[in-house]
Design a protein around this motif. Structure first.
Motif, PDB file in Angstrom:
ATOM      1  N   GLY A  33      41.895  40.877  36.277  1.00 52.49           N
ATOM      2  CA  GLY A  33      40.463  41.042  36.478  1.00 52.49           C
ATOM      3  C   GLY A  33      39.873  40.088  37.504  1.00 52.49           C
ATOM      4  O   GLY A  33      39.089  40.493  38.366  1.00 52.49           O
ATOM      5  N   VAL A  34      40.250  38.828  37.430  1.00 52.54           N
ATOM      6  CA  VAL A  34      39.735  37.832  38.375  1.00 52.54           C
ATOM      7  C   VAL A  34      40.176  38.185  39.784  1.00 52.54           C
ATOM      8  O   VAL A  34      39.402  38.092  40.746  1.00 52.54           O
ATOM      9  N   ASP A  35      41.422  38.630  39.929  1.00 56.91           N
ATOM     10  CA  ASP A  35      41.949  39.027  41.237  1.00 56.91           C
ATOM     11  C   ASP A  35      41.185  40.226  41.799  1.00 56.91           C
ATOM     12  O   ASP A  35      40.871  40.266  42.992  1.00 56.91           O
ATOM     13  N   ALA A  36      40.925  41.215  40.968  1.00 57.45           N
ATOM     14  CA  ALA A  36      40.201  42.415  41.400  1.00 57.45           C
ATOM     15  C   ALA A  36      38.788  42.058  41.844  1.00 57.45           C
ATOM     16  O   ALA A  36      38.299  42.564  42.857  1.00 57.45           O
ATOM     17  N   ALA A  37      38.135  41.170  41.101  1.00 60.18           N
ATOM     18  CA  ALA A  37      36.780  40.747  41.461  1.00 60.18           C
ATOM     19  C   ALA A  37      36.789  39.975  42.782  1.00 60.18           C
ATOM     20  O   ALA A  37      35.928  40.190  43.647  1.00 60.18           O
TER      21      ALA A  37
ATOM     22  N   GLY B  95      30.917  40.679  38.231  1.00 60.33           N
ATOM     23  CA  GLY B  95      30.928  39.633  37.226  1.00 60.33           C
ATOM     24  C   GLY B  95      31.928  39.956  36.135  1.00 60.33           C
ATOM     25  O   GLY B  95      32.457  41.079  36.055  1.00 60.33           O
ATOM     26  N   PRO B  96      32.207  38.983  35.267  1.00 60.62           N
ATOM     27  CA  PRO B  96      33.195  39.194  34.202  1.00 60.62           C
ATOM     28  C   PRO B  96      32.889  40.400  33.314  1.00 60.62           C
ATOM     29  O   PRO B  96      33.800  41.174  33.002  1.00 60.62           O
ATOM     30  N   ALA B  97      31.652  40.582  32.929  1.00 63.05           N
ATOM     31  CA  ALA B  97      31.322  41.712  32.051  1.00 63.05           C
ATOM     32  C   ALA B  97      31.595  43.036  32.742  1.00 63.05           C
ATOM     33  O   ALA B  97      32.146  43.969  32.135  1.00 63.05           O
ATOM     34  N   THR B  98      31.261  43.120  34.007  1.00 64.75           N
ATOM     35  CA  THR B  98      31.471  44.364  34.755  1.00 64.75           C
ATOM     36  C   THR B  98      32.953  44.660  34.932  1.00 64.75           C
ATOM     37  O   THR B  98      33.419  45.757  34.613  1.00 64.75           O
ATOM     38  N   ILE B  99      33.711  43.697  35.437  1.00 66.64           N
ATOM     39  CA  ILE B  99      35.123  43.952  35.732  1.00 66.64           C
ATOM     40  C   ILE B  99      35.916  44.250  34.464  1.00 66.64           C
ATOM     41  O   ILE B  99      36.740  45.164  34.432  1.00 66.64           O
ATOM     42  N   TYR B 100      35.638  43.511  33.383  1.00 68.51           N
ATOM     43  CA  TYR B 100      36.419  43.750  32.161  1.00 68.51           C
ATOM     44  C   TYR B 100      36.003  45.032  31.451  1.00 68.51           C
ATOM     45  O   TYR B 100      36.825  45.677  30.799  1.00 68.51           O
TER      46      TYR B 100
END
Length: 105
Positions: free
Chosen positions: A27-31, A45-50
């Motif tokens: 997720g962090v990589d994709a963001a 943001g974390p909520a969106t990507i996850y």
């Protein structure tokens, strides 16, 4: 009532798919990929990507391939590759229509 199937690919979803077409990512990589490729125009943001990753996994668009500590690494499935390519073709058609109408700047 079941969850709605993915019918519309949002901009955030598209860039997440684009990050995964490059290879396995978390997720962090994709963001980070999304922010880099869009020059900061799109930030996930974390909520969106996850939320996107969870939905993609539930729909069979991606699959978890391994864990690195708490980090989950995903890969596109054939369905995910098909979704990415279909969305690229759809957007290309939209741009071609705009060009035909001389409304593309």
């Amino acid at each position: 009532m079941g969850e709605k199937r993915i019918e519309i690919v949002t901009e955030s979803m598209f860039y997440t798919l684009m990050s995964l077409i490059q290879g396995e990512v978390g997720g962090v990589d994709a963001a980070a990929f999304t922010e880099q490729i869009t020059n900061g125009r799109v930030r996930l943001g974390p909520a969106t990507i996850y939320t996107i990753l969870g939905r993609f996994e539930a729909e069979g668009v991606i699959k978890e391939v391994r864990k690195e500590g708490r980090k989950r690494i995903y890969a596109l499935t054939e369905k995910g590759r098909d979704m990415y390519h279909a969305e690229c073709l759809r957007m290309e058609s939209c741009l071609n229509d705009a060009k035909k109408m001389n409304t593309f700047f």
